[in-house]
Design an enzyme around this catalytic site. Structure first.
Site, mmCIF file in Angstrom:
data_model
loop_
_atom_site.group_PDB
_atom_site.id
_atom_site.type_symbol
_atom_site.label_atom_id
_atom_site.label_comp_id
_atom_site.label_asym_id
_atom_site.label_seq_id
_atom_site.Cartn_x
_atom_site.Cartn_y
_atom_site.Cartn_z
ATOM 1 N N LYS A 29 -11.223 2.260 0.095
ATOM 2 C CA LYS A 29 -10.071 2.539 -0.764
ATOM 3 C C LYS A 29 -10.512 2.559 -2.235
ATOM 4 O O LYS A 29 -11.638 2.172 -2.548
ATOM 5 C CB LYS A 29 -8.994 1.475 -0.519
ATOM 6 C CG LYS A 29 -8.372 1.502 0.887
ATOM 7 C CD LYS A 29 -7.230 0.491 0.953
ATOM 8 C CE LYS A 29 -6.651 0.325 2.338
ATOM 9 N NZ LYS A 29 -5.548 -0.645 2.362
ATOM 10 N N TYR A 69 -0.065 7.330 4.985
ATOM 11 C CA TYR A 69 0.682 6.111 5.297
ATOM 12 C C TYR A 69 2.124 6.409 5.742
ATOM 13 O O TYR A 69 3.003 5.560 5.575
ATOM 14 C CB TYR A 69 0.677 5.178 4.084
ATOM 15 C CG TYR A 69 -0.631 4.449 3.891
ATOM 16 C CD1 TYR A 69 -1.136 3.599 4.886
ATOM 17 C CD2 TYR A 69 -1.369 4.579 2.714
ATOM 18 C CE1 TYR A 69 -2.341 2.929 4.720
ATOM 19 C CE2 TYR A 69 -2.580 3.894 2.538
ATOM 20 C CZ TYR A 69 -3.046 3.069 3.544
ATOM 21 O OH TYR A 69 -4.236 2.385 3.377
ATOM 22 N N ASN A 132 -7.014 -4.558 -0.445
ATOM 23 C CA ASN A 132 -7.838 -5.071 0.651
ATOM 24 C C ASN A 132 -8.990 -4.139 1.061
ATOM 25 O O ASN A 132 -9.454 -4.152 2.189
ATOM 26 C CB ASN A 132 -6.967 -5.491 1.847
ATOM 27 C CG ASN A 132 -6.195 -4.337 2.451
ATOM 28 O OD1 ASN A 132 -6.324 -3.201 2.008
ATOM 29 N ND2 ASN A 132 -5.410 -4.619 3.476
ATOM 30 N N HIS A 135 -9.823 0.888 4.847
ATOM 31 C CA HIS A 135 -8.852 1.342 5.849
ATOM 32 C C HIS A 135 -9.594 1.663 7.132
ATOM 33 O O HIS A 135 -10.710 2.169 7.097
ATOM 34 C CB HIS A 135 -8.117 2.599 5.373
ATOM 35 C CG HIS A 135 -7.342 3.245 6.474
ATOM 36 N ND1 HIS A 135 -6.097 2.796 6.857
ATOM 37 C CD2 HIS A 135 -7.673 4.241 7.337
ATOM 38 C CE1 HIS A 135 -5.679 3.510 7.888
ATOM 39 N NE2 HIS A 135 -6.621 4.394 8.209
ATOM 40 N N GLU A 146 -5.764 10.892 11.919
ATOM 41 C CA GLU A 146 -6.375 10.691 10.594
ATOM 42 C C GLU A 146 -7.640 11.536 10.428
ATOM 43 O O GLU A 146 -7.903 12.058 9.341
ATOM 44 C CB GLU A 146 -6.652 9.199 10.375
ATOM 45 C CG GLU A 146 -5.343 8.418 10.242
ATOM 46 C CD GLU A 146 -5.513 6.902 10.266
ATOM 47 O OE1 GLU A 146 -6.666 6.416 10.358
ATOM 48 O OE2 GLU A 146 -4.484 6.206 10.206
#
Ligand code: ADP
Length: 168
Positions: A29, A69, A132, A135, A146
């Site tokens: 990310k 998302y 975090n 992904h 995805e």
């Protein structure tokens, strides 16, 4: 046999029939890119024996972030998540190997950094839920969706001679 989508080099996106070889979508990310953690994240999967078959940097638009998302669009944190995910470039990866979808999630750690064990990526490098680091697809269906979204051009289908030393 399952028909192999052309964009995946002849191998179905989330599995090779008759084996438990899978492909998954993992991403560093924007926070991982900014913090210089991309190399470390790639190295963990390489060292474990997984095969990198797709790799590129993309700066997602808000539209792409929202599509990625889409399952979370009713959550109160969705607008912040979309803003964050499109705030800078991400590194998109397609990894291949035995049980990579589940193992990839384990190597990432839990969604919540506080619950992530040291030794996992999130357990080693993150503190806050919204920062975090990485992904990973959480199911074969998510991996297929995805990978189609982030690698419409396909990935590299190649073999590695070292696989004989990784798999029995
Ligand atoms: P994961 O990334 O582990 O698959 P989810 O798909 O549930 O987890 O959520 C996607 C991302 O949204 C998480 O990685 C996290 O960065 C963020 N997120 C999840 N839940 C929250 C929350 N309650 N508040 C803020 N951000 C959240």
């Amino acid at each position: 046999t399952v028909a192999a989508p052309a964009h995946c080099g002849g191998i179905p996106v989330y599995g090779i029939p008759g084996t438990n070889q899978e492909r998954t979508f993992l991403a560093c990310k924007p926070d991982a890119v900014q913090r210089g953690l991309v190399g470390d994240i790639i190295q963990r999967f390489e060292k474990r024996g997984y095969k990198l078959v797709g790799l590129k940097m993309v700066w997602p638009s808000e539209t792409m972030a929202a599509e990625h998302y889409a399952d979370l669009k009713k959550k109160p944190f969705f607008p912040g998540l979309v803003k964050f995910f499109s705030s800078g470039p991400i590194v998109c990866m397609c990894w291949e190997g035995k049980d990579i979808i589940k193992q990839g999630r384990q190597m990432l750690g839990e969604t919540q950094p506080l619950a992530s064990k040291p030794g996992s990526i999130r357990g080693d490098y993150s503190i806050d839920l919204g920062r975090n680091i990485c992904h990973g697809s959480d199911s074969p269906e998510a991996a297929e969706h995805e990978l189609k979204m982030w690698f419409p051009e396909g990935v590299s289908d190649y073999s590695k001679s070292v696989d004989a030393w990784v798999y029995e």
